[in-house]
Design an enzyme around this catalytic site. Structure first.
Site, mmCIF file in Angstrom:
data_model
loop_
_atom_site.group_PDB
_atom_site.id
_atom_site.type_symbol
_atom_site.label_atom_id
_atom_site.label_comp_id
_atom_site.label_asym_id
_atom_site.label_seq_id
_atom_site.Cartn_x
_atom_site.Cartn_y
_atom_site.Cartn_z
ATOM 1 N N HIS A 75 -1.481 7.510 7.351
ATOM 2 C CA HIS A 75 -0.591 8.360 6.669
ATOM 3 C C HIS A 75 -1.564 9.619 6.343
ATOM 4 O O HIS A 75 -0.941 10.825 6.201
ATOM 5 C CB HIS A 75 -0.053 7.731 5.288
ATOM 6 N N HIS A 126 -3.739 1.404 7.855
ATOM 7 C CA HIS A 126 -2.559 1.938 7.796
ATOM 8 C C HIS A 126 -2.447 3.113 6.845
ATOM 9 O O HIS A 126 -1.784 4.204 7.240
ATOM 10 C CB HIS A 126 -1.361 0.838 7.239
ATOM 11 N N GLU A 127 -2.760 2.992 5.824
ATOM 12 C CA GLU A 127 -2.660 4.033 4.748
ATOM 13 C C GLU A 127 -3.712 5.325 5.201
ATOM 14 O O GLU A 127 -3.085 6.483 4.849
ATOM 15 C CB GLU A 127 -3.158 3.490 3.311
ATOM 16 N N GLN A 173 3.425 9.908 1.237
ATOM 17 C CA GLN A 173 4.439 9.021 1.285
ATOM 18 C C GLN A 173 5.366 9.371 -0.113
ATOM 19 O O GLN A 173 6.473 9.069 -0.007
ATOM 20 C CB GLN A 173 4.367 7.764 1.239
ATOM 21 N N CYS A 178 6.635 -0.333 7.251
ATOM 22 C CA CYS A 178 6.190 1.156 6.434
ATOM 23 C C CYS A 178 7.362 1.425 5.191
ATOM 24 O O CYS A 178 8.596 1.488 6.003
ATOM 25 C CB CYS A 178 5.989 2.251 7.270
ATOM 26 N N LEU A 179 7.077 1.685 4.339
ATOM 27 C CA LEU A 179 8.301 2.093 3.458
ATOM 28 C C LEU A 179 8.802 3.417 3.795
ATOM 29 O O LEU A 179 9.889 3.737 3.470
ATOM 30 C CB LEU A 179 7.547 2.217 1.987
ATOM 31 N N GLY A 202 0.801 -1.149 0.000
ATOM 32 C CA GLY A 202 -0.329 0.032 -0.045
ATOM 33 C C GLY A 202 1.040 1.252 -0.018
ATOM 34 O O GLY A 202 2.023 1.042 0.308
HETATM 35 ZN ZN ZN Z 1 3.091 3.229 5.600
#
Ligand code: ZN
Length: 177
Positions: free
Chosen positions: A145, A141-142, A62, A99-100, A57
């Site tokens: 963000h 999670h997204e 991000q 998480c990226l 995702g």
């Molecule tokens: Zn993340």
């Protein structure tokens, strides 16, 4: 000169993943208004960045975009979400998440097991659907963000400090929940 424009588009650099503590990750993303080709192109570029970085995702902040766009693929195909909202939550479970934007760190986080979601899709249509399992977790999670919240924000200050000072980058945040 369509050929030149096409050439330029193909050579656009891939979106770069912003890493903690960049400020765009900490602010609330703005709502998307009209959904046009420009918005669809952002979603396409985000999906490309997600796949290139092997994520499941990605949220627009991000990649430095202050708008409520999310792309998700937990193995069942690409899902594009615009201005997504969770309207109902049911049950809860605890799972380790990475998480990226916070590379090398994983945190066990308690989240709803099933959720009801309202969103716009890539055509600007209003959609409502139910999600469970990994899909529900990825959406939560997204959406975090989009609200400027990262996995490390689930940790209390002491645990965050321990994380910073240790080589161990896995934190169980569910033990006392
Ligand atoms: Zn993340």
């Amino acid at each position: 000169m369509p050929r030149i424009r096409l050439y330029a588009k193909e050579n656009m650099p891939d979106l770069e993943i912003k890493k903690y503590p960049e400020s765009v990750l900490k602010s609330k993303a703005r709502k998307v208004g009209k959904v046009t080709d420009a918005e669809r192109n952002i979603l396409k570029d985000m999906a490309k960045a997600m796949y290139l970085n092997s994520g499941v995702g990605l949220a627009a902040p991000q990649v430095g975009i202050d708008r409520q766009f999310v792309v998700i693929d937990v193995g069942n195909g690409l899902v594009n979400l615009i201005n997504p909202l969770i309207v109902k939550k049911r049950g809860c479970d605890c799972m380790e998440e990475g998480c990226l934007s916070v590379p090398g760190v994983s945190v066990k986080i308690k989240r709803a097991k099933e959720i009801s979601v309202r969103s716009l899709n890539e055509n600007g249509d209003d959609v409502s659907f139910e999600a469970s399992g990994l899909f529900a977790r990825a959406i939560q999670h997204e959406i975090d963000h989009l609200n400027g919240k990262l996995i490390i924000d689930y940790l209390n200050p002491l645990k965050r400090l321990l994380l910073a000072g240790s080589r161990k980058k896995r934190v169980d945040n569910c033990e006392k929940l």
